[in-house]
Each structure stands twice: as C-alpha cells, then as structure tokens.
Scaffold this motif. Structure first.
Motif, PDB file in Angstrom:
ATOM      1  N   GLU A 136       0.812  -1.203   0.000  1.00 24.57           N
ATOM      2  CA  GLU A 136       0.000   0.000   0.000  1.00 24.57           C
ATOM      3  C   GLU A 136       0.852   1.262   0.000  1.00 24.57           C
ATOM      4  OE1 GLU A 136      -3.047   1.006   3.053  1.00 24.57           O
ATOM      5  OE2 GLU A 136      -3.535  -1.070   2.610  1.00 24.57           O
TER       6      GLU A 136
ATOM      7  N   ALA B  52       3.556   2.082  -1.427  1.00 28.43           N
ATOM      8  CA  ALA B  52       3.974   2.564  -2.725  1.00 28.43           C
ATOM      9  C   ALA B  52       2.789   3.028  -3.549  1.00 28.43           C
ATOM     10  CB  ALA B  52       4.717   1.455  -3.452  1.00 28.43           C
ATOM     11  N   GLU B  53       1.605   2.758  -3.043  1.00 28.18           N
ATOM     12  CA  GLU B  53       0.426   3.062  -3.839  1.00 28.18           C
ATOM     13  C   GLU B  53      -0.142   4.433  -3.528  1.00 28.18           C
ATOM     14  OE1 GLU B  53      -0.820  -1.594  -3.740  1.00 28.18           O
ATOM     15  OE2 GLU B  53      -1.851  -0.153  -2.506  1.00 28.18           O
ATOM     16  N   ARG B  54       0.347   5.010  -2.440  1.00 28.35           N
ATOM     17  CA  ARG B  54      -0.248   6.258  -1.957  1.00 28.35           C
ATOM     18  C   ARG B  54      -0.276   7.359  -2.993  1.00 28.35           C
ATOM     19  NH1 ARG B  54      -2.612   5.185   2.932  1.00 28.35           N
ATOM     20  NH2 ARG B  54      -1.558   3.283   3.470  1.00 28.35           N
ATOM     21  N   ARG B  55       0.845   7.498  -3.636  1.00 27.55           N
ATOM     22  CA  ARG B  55       0.969   8.666  -4.491  1.00 27.55           C
ATOM     23  C   ARG B  55       0.527   8.393  -5.914  1.00 27.55           C
ATOM     24  NH1 ARG B  55       0.907  13.170  -1.649  1.00 27.55           N
ATOM     25  NH2 ARG B  55       1.857  12.667   0.322  1.00 27.55           N
ATOM     26  N   ALA B  56      -0.212   7.308  -6.084  1.00 28.03           N
ATOM     27  CA  ALA B  56      -0.684   6.992  -7.426  1.00 28.03           C
ATOM     28  C   ALA B  56      -1.479   8.167  -7.968  1.00 28.03           C
ATOM     29  CB  ALA B  56      -1.565   5.755  -7.372  1.00 28.03           C
ATOM     30  N   ALA B  57      -1.400   8.389  -9.266  1.00 22.42           N
ATOM     31  CA  ALA B  57      -2.154   9.469  -9.885  1.00 22.42           C
ATOM     32  C   ALA B  57      -3.629   9.194  -9.657  1.00 22.42           C
ATOM     33  CB  ALA B  57      -1.847   9.521 -11.369  1.00 22.42           C
TER      34      ALA B  57
ATOM     35  N   PRO C 241      -5.100   5.818 -11.745  1.00 18.75           N
ATOM     36  CA  PRO C 241      -3.945   4.982 -12.012  1.00 18.75           C
ATOM     37  C   PRO C 241      -4.279   3.798 -12.909  1.00 18.75           C
ATOM     38  CG  PRO C 241      -4.736   4.618  -9.791  1.00 18.75           C
ATOM     39  CD  PRO C 241      -5.720   5.496 -10.473  1.00 18.75           C
TER      40      PRO C 241
ATOM     41  N   VAL D 151       0.377   0.824 -13.672  1.00 20.63           N
ATOM     42  CA  VAL D 151       1.633   1.553 -13.847  1.00 20.63           C
ATOM     43  C   VAL D 151       2.729   0.831 -13.071  1.00 20.63           C
ATOM     44  CG1 VAL D 151       1.012   3.930 -14.341  1.00 20.63           C
ATOM     45  CG2 VAL D 151       0.640   3.025 -12.075  1.00 20.63           C
ATOM     46  N   PRO D 152       3.936   0.972 -13.506  1.00 18.62           N
ATOM     47  CA  PRO D 152       5.024   0.334 -12.759  1.00 18.62           C
ATOM     48  C   PRO D 152       5.163   0.962 -11.390  1.00 18.62           C
ATOM     49  CG  PRO D 152       5.890   1.749 -14.494  1.00 18.62           C
ATOM     50  CD  PRO D 152       4.412   1.683 -14.690  1.00 18.62           C
ATOM     51  N   SER D 153       5.837   0.265 -10.502  1.00 15.36           N
ATOM     52  CA  SER D 153       5.866   0.696  -9.108  1.00 15.36           C
ATOM     53  C   SER D 153       6.620   1.996  -8.921  1.00 15.36           C
ATOM     54  CB  SER D 153       6.499  -0.400  -8.254  1.00 15.36           C
ATOM     55  OG  SER D 153       7.723  -0.780  -8.838  1.00 15.36           O
TER      56      SER D 153
ATOM     57  N   ASP E 294       6.083   4.699 -10.158  1.00 12.94           N
ATOM     58  CA  ASP E 294       5.273   5.846 -10.598  1.00 12.94           C
ATOM     59  C   ASP E 294       5.259   6.988  -9.612  1.00 12.94           C
ATOM     60  OD1 ASP E 294       1.964   5.072  -9.477  1.00 12.94           O
ATOM     61  OD2 ASP E 294       3.859   4.259  -8.800  1.00 12.94           O
TER      62      ASP E 294
ATOM     63  N   SER F 229       5.564  -4.418  -6.422  1.00 14.03           N
ATOM     64  CA  SER F 229       5.237  -5.073  -7.685  1.00 14.03           C
ATOM     65  C   SER F 229       3.957  -4.446  -8.240  1.00 14.03           C
ATOM     66  CB  SER F 229       5.060  -6.578  -7.475  1.00 14.03           C
ATOM     67  OG  SER F 229       3.929  -6.826  -6.670  1.00 14.03           O
TER      68      SER F 229
ATOM     69  N   PRO G  19       0.297  -4.516  -9.705  1.00 16.29           N
ATOM     70  CA  PRO G  19      -0.864  -5.413  -9.727  1.00 16.29           C
ATOM     71  C   PRO G  19      -1.247  -5.813 -11.155  1.00 16.29           C
ATOM     72  CG  PRO G  19      -1.487  -3.200  -8.994  1.00 16.29           C
ATOM     73  CD  PRO G  19       0.000  -3.219  -9.070  1.00 16.29           C
TER      74      PRO G  19
ATOM     75  N   ALA H 248      -5.639  -0.616  -3.451  1.00 14.58           N
ATOM     76  CA  ALA H 248      -5.465   0.758  -3.948  1.00 14.58           C
ATOM     77  C   ALA H 248      -5.034   0.832  -5.407  1.00 14.58           C
ATOM     78  CB  ALA H 248      -4.466   1.485  -3.066  1.00 14.58           C
ATOM     79  N   LYS H 249      -4.172  -0.047  -5.821  1.00 16.74           N
ATOM     80  CA  LYS H 249      -3.617   0.102  -7.160  1.00 16.74           C
ATOM     81  C   LYS H 249      -4.379  -0.700  -8.215  1.00 16.74           C
ATOM     82  CE  LYS H 249       1.134   1.221  -8.309  1.00 16.74           C
ATOM     83  NZ  LYS H 249       2.488   0.679  -8.296  1.00 16.74           N
ATOM     84  N   ASP H 250      -5.397  -1.439  -7.777  1.00 14.62           N
ATOM     85  CA  ASP H 250      -6.214  -2.193  -8.727  1.00 14.62           C
ATOM     86  C   ASP H 250      -7.048  -1.244  -9.582  1.00 14.62           C
ATOM     87  OD1 ASP H 250      -5.277  -4.564  -7.700  1.00 14.62           O
ATOM     88  OD2 ASP H 250      -6.937  -4.778  -6.267  1.00 14.62           O
TER      89      ASP H 250
ATOM     90  N   ARG I 215     -14.211   5.136  -7.360  1.00 10.70           N
ATOM     91  CA  ARG I 215     -13.151   5.911  -6.715  1.00 10.70           C
ATOM     92  C   ARG I 215     -13.710   7.203  -6.120  1.00 10.70           C
ATOM     93  NH1 ARG I 215      -7.741   5.719  -7.445  1.00 10.70           N
ATOM     94  NH2 ARG I 215      -7.982   4.362  -9.243  1.00 10.70           N
TER      95      ARG I 215
ATOM     96  N   GLU J  22      -6.379   8.726   1.178  1.00  8.92           N
ATOM     97  CA  GLU J  22      -5.201   9.133   0.401  1.00  8.92           C
ATOM     98  C   GLU J  22      -4.716   8.035  -0.547  1.00  8.92           C
ATOM     99  OE1 GLU J  22      -2.222  11.775   2.719  1.00  8.92           O
ATOM    100  OE2 GLU J  22      -3.595  10.981   4.209  1.00  8.92           O
ATOM    101  N   THR J  23      -5.008   6.770  -0.219  1.00  6.15           N
ATOM    102  CA  THR J  23      -4.591   5.692  -1.126  1.00  6.15           C
ATOM    103  C   THR J  23      -5.294   5.816  -2.473  1.00  6.15           C
ATOM    104  OG1 THR J  23      -6.341   4.173  -0.409  1.00  6.15           O
ATOM    105  CG2 THR J  23      -4.247   4.057   0.789  1.00  6.15           C
TER     106      THR J  23
END
Lengths: 128, 336
Positions: A9, A11-16, A19, A22-24, A26, A96, A98, B44-46, B53, B109-110
């Motif tokens: 999680e 590394a996922e915080r700052r996702a656009a 998202p 995208v590669p990790s 990002d 990694s 998803p 979060a990244k799924d 969202r 924030e996620t």
C-alpha cells in the motif's frame, strides 16, 4: 490479506488520481512532497510482541523520522499494540505492479511438488 | 455517519457509463464486477471505475472529517469533567477520535487525493461531516449521552463497513470498531452513575440530554431507503452493506432495552413494541430538520467549522517550523 500485500500500500499512496496499471516507480513522478508544504507520508510497521514480525498497520504524515516514530506511537499503539515500531518514507517503497499479478505469480500455481502434501507416503512414515 | 455521505451530495451523473469504452476498459470492468460479486477486495492500485473511486473518496473523507469535527463537542468538556477519572477517560476518547480521523484520511489518500486537498474541502465547506456534530453539548450529561447514543449509532453504521469492498477502508474500519466499543460503554457508565447515585437534578439533566440527542441520532443513519437514490449503487459496489432503515431499526431495538436499564425515557410517544414485526415501532422523523442541518443551518454548524479552520490556521507555523527543522537536519547530515 498477506503481509506482503498490505505493505505494498505504501507505494500506492501517491498513485495518480486515475492509475492505469503503472510500474511501481510511478510515485517519483507524482510525489508532491518536495516543494509542497504537506508533511511527507510514512508507512508504519508494528511488532505486536517479541517473536513476531513487524506488520504494516497504516501510514501517517510527519516532518522527519523522529517525529514519524513519535506519531506512530500516538496513532497506532495507544493500547499496547506494539513493542517495536518501524517507519519508512512511503516514497521509498518499491512494489510489484498489480497489472503484472498473473504473469508474476501464476507460474507457481502448477508447481504443486513444492508442497509436502504432494507426496503420498506409506502410513507408517507419513508423519515425516 | 457513513450512510449520510451517499445521500448528502446529490446524485452522481450517469454512474460512469461513458458512451464509448475501449475493449480493454470493458474487460477491466468485468473483472472488477466479478471480484465484487465473489466478495473479493479491491486494493489501492487495482483498476476501479471512476465513480467507485469518487464515491469512496467522498465517503471516506466525510467519515474522517466527522471523526475530527466530532472531537470538538466533547473536547469542550475536558477541562470541566467532574472527576480526574472522567477527565482521563474523556481525554483518551477524544484522542481516539483524532486517531480514527487519521486512519481514515490515510485510507482516502490511497485513492490518489492528498491530505491537503481533503482538508481544503472540509475547511471551504465543500465536504460535509456527520449532521450530528452540529448540535451543542450543553451539560456534562451530553458527554455521556454522546458516548451511549452517538457512538452507539456510529458503531451500528461502522460494523458493516469492516466488510467494505475497498480493502484500505475496511482495514481502517476494523481498527476503528475495535476501539469504539469503549466509547459507548464509558458513556453508558457515566450516565448510569448519575441515574443510580445522582441527585434528582442530575437525573433530570440526563433525561434532558437524552431528549435532545435522540432524534438527531436517528437521523445519523441517513434518509429513508426510498429517498436514498445512491444506496443501490453503493450496495452493488459492496461499499454499503446494510440499508439506512435497517440499521436505524436495529439501533432503536437495541437502545430501547438499554434505556430501560438506565431508567430514562426515550422522547417518542409512538415508541411501541410491534409483535408482528418483532421490532419497536417509532414515530416520524423530522427530515426537514435533517436537511436543514446538512445544509448548514443546524444549531452550531458555523461555530464548528470556524473552530476547525482556526485550529488549522493557528497550526500553520508549527507545520512550517517542523518542515524547516527537518530540512536543516538533512542539510547538516549531508554536510557532516
């Protein structure tokens, strides 16, 4: 929920906001902590008692490492939930992707011989 | 508390059904739907639909705002708690509310919004918080009543979100629910002491607090199901698990019994056991009042928000100083 999955999680915080897979890496591009007045984000890991792993339990904003540890104590261990804390800047976590999940993890699916239960032994030695 | 978020922001346009969608996007949507149907979690990244969202950012941030604004009515009584024991309990509870707000902001924030964006929305009045915190805490009995009724209603609302399809939210809620039970119990305990050992004046004070908080608490669950247009989508997405009316009924049924133990009367002449339904019937809720409060015209809406904004503004120099200190330490370390 596996430990590994939870700690991703960070590394996922700052996702656009939108998202696509995208590669990790990002977050470097989207990280708003530099130049922003917002305190950086930290991931918090708690060892609940001696003998156990540190486990990811959440995140928080703090100006520096010392403050992050102090805040982690206040936010995540108000009821003796831990005996040890780790904090790490969220933008330092590499995760990694998803989107690659199938490609990445499915190859292990047909390797059942890696499990002890794959081998049927005579009853007399089956406790082996 | 959370149920209000879906109802107080109007209806989403078109639920994300853009006319033209790529094949890839449709596949992603199918996979998303299948995972929801299987009772699986979204991380979060799924991939997730834009409106999923958006709905989550709105709901989780409103939930967080409610925790933070919810510190104000009780914080008001910390210096006036009748004993050291009650003061320590109240301090711990108010600190918990702050912690709950932080878990929830982190979960929001996620989804790709920053903490500053979320706080801006609260401070500018764009985002809402639970209607319940726009009522004043006039006496010490209000503090106990908030614990018993307000936190009781919040627990009813929050337990189903522990199974929310969005995993970071669900994980935050598990933590919140684990801590919240103490809040309700300490409130009941505080009222019980006054009702059992107190003076007639103290007992009257408890009854007065219950009279004022009962109806606003019932409103916490949000409008009736037939006036809750976004509920169906929330259910489909596994964000909302139980309907407003079902939760409200559950709360009434549980609370009637507790009120008997306490020896207070719930201020509703229509409150009656219905053997056929197996539930307590209750009187009509004044929804005009609810919408007035949500619209900013509750008893203390302005004070609450003003106090929040002032706390944020007053803290600006601390936030800046901490960053400046961190920068200096970094430079010193690099120089060494």
């Amino acid at each position: 929920m596996s430990h590994e999955q939870e700690s991703k999680e960070g590394a996922e915080r700052r996702a656009a906001p939108k998202p696509a897979p995208v590669p990790s890496g990002d977050r470097a591009a989207t990280s708003s902590t530099e130049g922003s007045t917002e305190w950086p984000l930290w991931e918090v890991f708690v060892r609940s008692r001696a003998g156990l792993d540190h486990k990811h339990c959440g995140s928080l904003h703090a100006a520096d490492a010392k403050m992050a540890i102090h805040m982690a104590r206040e936010v995540y261990t108000r009821r003796q939930e831990g005996v040890s804390l780790w904090v790490v800047r969220s933008d330092q976590i590499v995760a990694s992707d998803p989107g690659d999940k199938d490609m990445y993890f499915d190859p292990m699916e047909d390797k059942v011989y890696r499990h002890p239960t794959f081998y049927e032994l005579p009853d007399s030695v089956n406790h082996m | 508390m959370y149920t209000q978020a879906m109802d107080t922001q109007g209806r989403d346009e078109g639920a994300g059904d853009k006319p033209v969608r790529s094949v890839e996007e449709m596949q992603l949507q199918q996979r998303f739907d299948a995972r929801i149907d299987d009772g699986g979690f979204i991380e979060a990244k799924d991939w997730m639909p834009d409106n999923y969202r958006k709905t989550l950012v709105r709901q989780i941030s409103q939930h967080a705002h409610s925790e933070i604004v919810g510190m104000l009515p009780e914080g008001n009584w910390i210096t006036r708690a009748p004993t050291l024991k009650r003061k320590a309990i109240l301090l711990a509870k108010v600190q918990d509310e702050g912690g709950h707000g932080l878990y929830l902001y982190a979960a929001a924030e996620t989804l790709g919004v920053s903490r500053d964006q979320l706080l801006d929305a609260l401070h500018s009045g764009k985002a809402k918080y639970s209607s319940i915190f726009n009522y004043p805490t006039l006496t010490w009995a209000d503090v106990g009543t908030i614990g018993w009724l307000v936190d009781g209603a919040a627990i009813m609302n929050q337990v189903p979100i522990c199974r929310c399809s969005y995993a970071p939210y669900a994980r935050a809620m598990i933590r919140v629910c684990r801590e919240e039970s103490f809040h309700q119990r300490q409130g009941f305990d505080s009222l019980l002491v006054m009702m059992r050992d107190g003076t007639p004046e103290q007992r009257a004070m408890v009854q007065d607090a219950v009279n004022r908080w009962w109806w606003p608490c019932l409103m916490m669950f949000g409008p009736p199901d037939d006036q809750s247009p976004n509920s169906a989508q929330g259910m489909r997405w596994g964000i909302k698990r139980v309907s407003n009316d079902t939760l409200r009924q559950k709360f009434v049924d549980a609370t009637v019994e507790q009120a008997k133990v306490l020896g207070v009367t719930l201020p509703d002449p229509d409150l009656k056991w219905n053997a056929e339904r197996g539930h307590w019937d209750f009187g009509a809720i004044d929804w005009a009042e609810f919408w007035r409060v949500v619209g900013g015209e509750g008893p203390v809406n302005r004070e609450r928000l003003a106090e929040r904004v002032q706390a944020w503004d007053d803290g600006a120099w601390v936030r800046e100083a901490a960053m400046a200190h961190a920068r200096k330490q970094r430079v010193n370390k690099e120089a060494a």
